[in-house]
Design a protein around this motif. Structure first.
Motif, PDB file in Angstrom:
ATOM      1  N   ARG A  17       0.793  -1.120   0.027  1.00  0.00           N
ATOM      2  CA  ARG A  17       0.078   0.110  -0.113  1.00  0.00           C
ATOM      3  C   ARG A  17       0.914   1.240  -0.068  1.00  0.00           C
ATOM      4  N   ALA A  18       1.997   1.237   0.816  1.00  0.00           N
ATOM      5  CA  ALA A  18       2.907   2.399   0.885  1.00  0.00           C
ATOM      6  C   ALA A  18       3.726   2.757  -0.247  1.00  0.00           C
ATOM      7  N   ALA A  19       3.965   1.802  -1.357  1.00  0.00           N
ATOM      8  CA  ALA A  19       4.690   1.936  -2.306  1.00  0.00           C
ATOM      9  C   ALA A  19       4.115   2.695  -3.603  1.00  0.00           C
ATOM     10  N   SER A  20       4.872   3.397  -4.292  1.00  0.00           N
ATOM     11  CA  SER A  20       4.399   4.275  -5.455  1.00  0.00           C
ATOM     12  C   SER A  20       3.960   3.351  -6.632  1.00  0.00           C
ATOM     13  N   THR A  21       3.304   3.577  -7.395  1.00  0.00           N
ATOM     14  CA  THR A  21       2.882   2.806  -8.536  1.00  0.00           C
ATOM     15  C   THR A  21       4.235   2.518  -9.413  1.00  0.00           C
ATOM     16  N   GLU A  22       4.941   3.639  -9.667  1.00  0.00           N
ATOM     17  CA  GLU A  22       6.114   3.317 -10.385  1.00  0.00           C
ATOM     18  C   GLU A  22       7.260   2.344  -9.674  1.00  0.00           C
ATOM     19  N   GLU A  23       7.142   2.294  -8.391  1.00  0.00           N
ATOM     20  CA  GLU A  23       8.122   1.428  -7.340  1.00  0.00           C
ATOM     21  C   GLU A  23       7.650  -0.073  -7.916  1.00  0.00           C
ATOM     22  N   LEU A  24       6.061  -0.212  -7.632  1.00  0.00           N
ATOM     23  CA  LEU A  24       5.577  -1.445  -7.872  1.00  0.00           C
ATOM     24  C   LEU A  24       5.867  -2.097  -9.353  1.00  0.00           C
ATOM     25  N   THR A  25       5.688  -1.229 -10.221  1.00  0.00           N
ATOM     26  CA  THR A  25       5.898  -1.712 -11.491  1.00  0.00           C
ATOM     27  C   THR A  25       7.404  -1.988 -11.752  1.00  0.00           C
ATOM     28  N   GLN A  26       8.335  -1.286 -11.151  1.00  0.00           N
ATOM     29  CA  GLN A  26       9.750  -1.655 -11.398  1.00  0.00           C
ATOM     30  C   GLN A  26       9.924  -3.059 -10.671  1.00  0.00           C
TER      31      GLN A  26
ATOM     32  N   TYR B  23      -2.282  -8.335  -2.421  1.00  0.00           N
ATOM     33  CA  TYR B  23      -1.460  -7.461  -1.404  1.00  0.00           C
ATOM     34  C   TYR B  23      -1.834  -6.012  -1.193  1.00  0.00           C
ATOM     35  N   GLY B  24      -3.061  -5.755  -1.956  1.00  0.00           N
ATOM     36  CA  GLY B  24      -3.367  -4.470  -1.552  1.00  0.00           C
ATOM     37  C   GLY B  24      -4.625  -4.434  -0.565  1.00  0.00           C
ATOM     38  N   LEU B  25      -5.622  -5.321  -0.852  1.00  0.00           N
ATOM     39  CA  LEU B  25      -6.624  -5.665   0.142  1.00  0.00           C
ATOM     40  C   LEU B  25      -7.584  -4.211   0.324  1.00  0.00           C
ATOM     41  N   GLU B  26      -7.532  -3.306  -0.460  1.00  0.00           N
ATOM     42  CA  GLU B  26      -8.476  -2.341  -0.433  1.00  0.00           C
ATOM     43  C   GLU B  26      -8.876  -1.947  -1.859  1.00  0.00           C
ATOM     44  N   THR B  27      -9.988  -1.151  -2.134  1.00  0.00           N
ATOM     45  CA  THR B  27     -10.121  -1.363  -3.517  1.00  0.00           C
ATOM     46  C   THR B  27      -9.156  -0.616  -4.572  1.00  0.00           C
ATOM     47  N   ASP B  28      -8.720   0.525  -4.205  1.00  0.00           N
ATOM     48  CA  ASP B  28      -7.864   1.229  -5.060  1.00  0.00           C
ATOM     49  C   ASP B  28      -6.492   0.344  -5.249  1.00  0.00           C
ATOM     50  N   SER B  29      -6.055   0.080  -3.928  1.00  0.00           N
ATOM     51  CA  SER B  29      -4.773  -0.737  -3.950  1.00  0.00           C
ATOM     52  C   SER B  29      -4.908  -1.894  -4.831  1.00  0.00           C
TER      53      SER B  29
ATOM     54  N   GLY C 221     -18.134  -6.611  -4.217  1.00  0.00           N
ATOM     55  CA  GLY C 221     -19.120  -5.658  -4.706  1.00  0.00           C
ATOM     56  C   GLY C 221     -17.830  -4.573  -5.328  1.00  0.00           C
ATOM     57  N   ASP C 222     -17.624  -3.448  -4.700  1.00  0.00           N
ATOM     58  CA  ASP C 222     -16.784  -2.509  -5.247  1.00  0.00           C
ATOM     59  C   ASP C 222     -15.528  -2.899  -5.736  1.00  0.00           C
ATOM     60  N   MET C 223     -14.950  -3.895  -4.982  1.00  0.00           N
ATOM     61  CA  MET C 223     -13.478  -4.170  -5.327  1.00  0.00           C
ATOM     62  C   MET C 223     -13.485  -4.871  -6.617  1.00  0.00           C
ATOM     63  N   LEU C 224     -14.163  -5.857  -6.581  1.00  0.00           N
ATOM     64  CA  LEU C 224     -14.472  -6.546  -7.936  1.00  0.00           C
ATOM     65  C   LEU C 224     -14.851  -5.504  -8.964  1.00  0.00           C
ATOM     66  N   ALA C 225     -15.655  -4.820  -8.822  1.00  0.00           N
ATOM     67  CA  ALA C 225     -15.952  -4.022 -10.003  1.00  0.00           C
ATOM     68  C   ALA C 225     -14.953  -3.262 -10.584  1.00  0.00           C
ATOM     69  N   ALA C 226     -13.751  -2.781  -9.620  1.00  0.00           N
ATOM     70  CA  ALA C 226     -12.602  -1.907  -9.828  1.00  0.00           C
ATOM     71  C   ALA C 226     -11.716  -2.862 -10.565  1.00  0.00           C
ATOM     72  N   CYS C 227     -11.543  -3.952 -10.138  1.00  0.00           N
ATOM     73  CA  CYS C 227     -10.444  -5.089 -10.595  1.00  0.00           C
ATOM     74  C   CYS C 227     -10.745  -5.739 -11.785  1.00  0.00           C
ATOM     75  N   ALA C 228     -12.118  -6.287 -11.961  1.00  0.00           N
ATOM     76  CA  ALA C 228     -12.493  -6.969 -13.057  1.00  0.00           C
ATOM     77  C   ALA C 228     -12.067  -6.454 -14.603  1.00  0.00           C
ATOM     78  N   PRO C 229     -12.111  -5.145 -14.767  1.00  0.00           N
ATOM     79  CA  PRO C 229     -11.498  -4.669 -16.140  1.00  0.00           C
ATOM     80  C   PRO C 229     -10.002  -4.971 -16.642  1.00  0.00           C
TER      81      PRO C 229
END
Ligand code: NIG
Length: 398
Positions: free
Chosen positions: A103-112, A135-141, A181-189
């Motif tokens: 959760r604390a890592a930036s997207t760039e860091e996670l990608t690298q 390893y996010g376990l919240e919707t955005d993450s 619910g919300d998490m599945l909707a955000a991740c399914a795409p």
């Protein structure tokens, strides 16, 4: 389109019995002709093509299909591993440590970080991976993890139901509500699959069923983490719901074996996990003899299996799961493809994706015979030379 011949192959494993000897479809003194990103033909040594790699008698196999990984994460759990080696037992709760770091890592860091692990896998001969979130376990993450994973593979798995995060500890059903619910909707795409860790300390049978039903309703295929730490409902739930794969299968009852043999769910064994958690190894021989379709995967993750070495998994499967070297190689290639319900990879038949590993050895048996030795001389993904070991001095022209 430019053609490439991998020529002077001592032992070519095609996984296509119509092309060669036995279930591995082995052809000796062969050439593999690639046209663009596809296999064009299997010929005798001396084939003509625009470009040529001289394998100089080495063995060539289909690239490994790693059907179970968790490559998107930040942080390190070496201390937890050391504690286990000193006698502690593995528990699902360790996942939360990685969740904090991810959760604390930036997207760039996670990608690298993900890219670095993927490069490590390519050097180890892995030409295709499935990658899970979890390893996010919240919707955005979670959505961010799926999005990062989708940069590296089209087999992305949404694993919001990996463990109940600390903030939901006292209300796990509310977390299942969020995941479905919300998490599945955000991740399914970004995802092709949904997975759930059905185990004591993670999700029970009823919660797991709810997760799988919601995923299926959203159009995702099903996978289940099942029977890792003890016998439980996971395997039979996976078969009943038509999951593509039940993963771990370390503890299998007679009824589990019977269900797997009668269904079309692949049992995916992850022996590097059992090594790293000091669990017993799954009985691969018993499953195969009962007619179960099996796969081997690395389960690369920071908690229970921090390796990208499929060769290590193959060696464990032969040494400790009573599989033959032929069975283990096939489980790590064609088996992985079946666990992902794909027929374009895992074999070297004409028309298949040109995913190939050249071994620095005369036969695939060396993967077991020389444990711990990096034997991948070159990895070709979709017809492109993705990596070659400078020390192997593979002849390449033009
Ligand atoms: O497949 N078992 C659940 N998930 C991973 C381990 C995750 C972790 O400990 O971080 C696995 O082994």
């Amino acid at each position: 389109m430019t053609t490439l011949a991998i020529d002077n192959i001592g032992q070519l494993v095609t996984n296509d019995p119509s092309l060669g000897e036995g279930p591995l479809g082995i052809v000796r003194d062969a050439a593999l002709v690639i046209d663009g990103n596809r296999i064009a033909a299997v010929e005798s040594a001396g084939a003509q093509a625009d470009a040529r790699i001289d394998a100089a008698g080495r063995a060539v196999i289909p690239g490994f299909v790693d059907s179970h990984t968790h490559l998107v994460f930040a942080g390190d759990r070496a201390d937890e591993f050391a504690a286990r080696m000193a006698g502690e037992r593995y528990a699902a709760g360790g996942i939360r440590v990685t969740t904090d770091a991810t959760r604390a890592a930036s997207t760039e860091e996670l990608t690298q970080l993900t890219e670095r692990r993927r490069r490590e896998g390519i050097r180890a001969g892995i030409t295709h991976v499935e990658i899970k979130s979890g390893y996010g376990l919240e919707t955005d993450s979670e959505a961010r993890s799926c999005e990062v994973a989708a940069r590296f593979t089209d087999d992305v798995t949404f694993l919001g139901a990996h463990v109940v995060p600390a903030e939901y500890q006292d209300r796990p059903d509310d977390y299942v509500w969020l995941v479905t619910g919300d998490m599945l909707a955000a991740c399914a795409p970004y995802s092709k699959w949904i997975d759930v860790f059905c185990e004591e300390g993670a999700f029970d049978a009823e919660q797991s069923r709810a997760v799988l039903e919601a995923g299926a309703a959203a159009g995702l295929g099903l996978r289940v983490h099942a029977n890792q730490l003890g016998e439980g409902p996971g395997v039979q739930l996976a078969v009943e719901m038509g999951a593509a794969s039940a993963d771990h299968c370390t503890y299998l009852s007679d009824a589990d074996i019977e269900a797997l043999a009668g269904g079309d769910t692949v049992a995916t064994f992850l022996p590097a996990t059992d090594f790293s958690t000091r669990e017993q190894y799954p009985d691969g021989r018993r499953a195969i003899d009962a007619g179960v379709s099996v796969a081997l995967a690395t389960n690369t993750n920071p908690g229970s299996s921090y390796t990208t070495s499929m060769s290590f998994c193959i060696a464990l499967a032969v040494r400790d799961m009573r599989m033959t070297a032929d069975e283990a190689l096939q489980a790590a290639t064609l088996g992985g493809a079946r666990a992902l319900r794909r027929d374009d990879i895992g074999h070297l038949s004409p028309g298949a994706r040109a995913d190939v590993a050249i071994l620095d050895a005369p036969s695939h048996a060396h993967l077991v015979y020389r444990p711990g030795v990096p034997l991948i001389a070159a990895t070709i993904t979709a017809g492109e030379l993705a990596w070659s070991d400078p020390d192997s001095r593979l002849g390449h022209s033009p």
